[in-house]
Design a protein around this motif. Sequence first.
Motif: not given
Length: 450
Positions: A405, A409, A436
């Motif tokens: 993640a 990002t 996020l």
Amino acid sequence: MAERPELAGWRWGPFTFRVPFYHTRLCWSEFLQGLFVSAATGLALIPVMTAFFGLSFEEAVALSMIHASLIASAVIVFGEPYAGGWITPALPLILAFVIGGYDDPSSRFQAMTALSLVFASLVLMLGITGLGRRFIIWLPDTLKAGIILGASIAALKRVFVDDAERFLLEQPIATGLACAICLIFTFSVPMQKLKARSRFFFMLGALGLLPGFLAAAIIGPLVGEVSFDIQWGFVVPPLGEALAKASPLVNGWPSREMIIQSIPLALIAYIILFGDLVTGNEVLREGLKVRKDEHIDINLNRTHFSLSIRNAIMGIVAPFFPTQGAVWTGVHVIVVQRWKQGPKSMNSLHSGLASYYLMGLPFIYFLLPLLTGLKPLLGVALSLTLVLTGFACAYIAMSIPRDNASRGTVVLIGAALAFFEPWQGLLLGVVATLALVGWDRSPDPIPHDE
């Protein structure tokens, strides 16, 4: 345990002025490397200044001389223990903002003045209050990595897309060869192993960017991409004419809008700068484990003050941000490595640093053979600087995220910073990080900092 001595000098406030040849000795190895590497790298912005800022070659040389003198002053006048250099990862973001946002050379120089003075004010405030360290600790790792990756994408985009016809496509073989050699010697894992086994390759790698430049200088004429017109004699850089076009004292001061628009980029440059300082300090601490005979004063507040003064002078006299940073990592590592070999190799780290910066004497800018010899290679020099910056920033940025993640990002933030306005990219980066990943601060972002 007795206090280790620091190399003597003349103290003024928190700074130490070490007079060349009196306090510091000449180290020939560093002097000769600086003669070519510092000269070529310092002149690398000349193609940008002549193409986009309305300067002649000679006027661009004059501004480069001022920038180089200010960088040398960090070591000699202010007593900094780092090899000074540009805040290179911020350069492509700055060029995109200034060249893309303003059409005429006068406005572009005013934007550079705004960036320089905003950055100087920010660094001064953070140095006086001691908030600099807290600011970096407060920033989440994902946002830091995204900013660094944004600099990487912007650097590669400028070489391969924005200015490809002007720099890369004019000298594709010479530029490609120089970039390949420097990337291999700097980052290649097999080459690192070879350098560990072979003194020849170790010494070749220690020359930094010089092998790449030499290859371009040899192969370029053979393939018809480089044509030398070396002239003999001396030249006096036209400082008056250059300052009349660049300095806000003549050119006019930046507008309030320019100053406000400069704030996000100044913050980005500071984040990158602090990462350079952390790296520079760790290199010094490794050296101090070996060189127990010399004390090196690492003082972040002093560094903030010297950065603020140099950027303020540059912003008023010869604005071109971000040429006044704290650490040129590649050179810093090279000089510290030889300092670690002992007093017989280098009596003091300050002697080695001062020698690399030619003892603060900008005589290279008066030597016509050197200037005319380097002139056809300046496009190669700028492309090489940006490609190495792009690779190094990607290398660092992608090592920071700890999960998928965060990695996704980081790429999103990097793309936003490279393709949108700085404030838009930074705002999107903050929102994306919160949504996020969360505010993922590292518990120890500045290892061993005191």
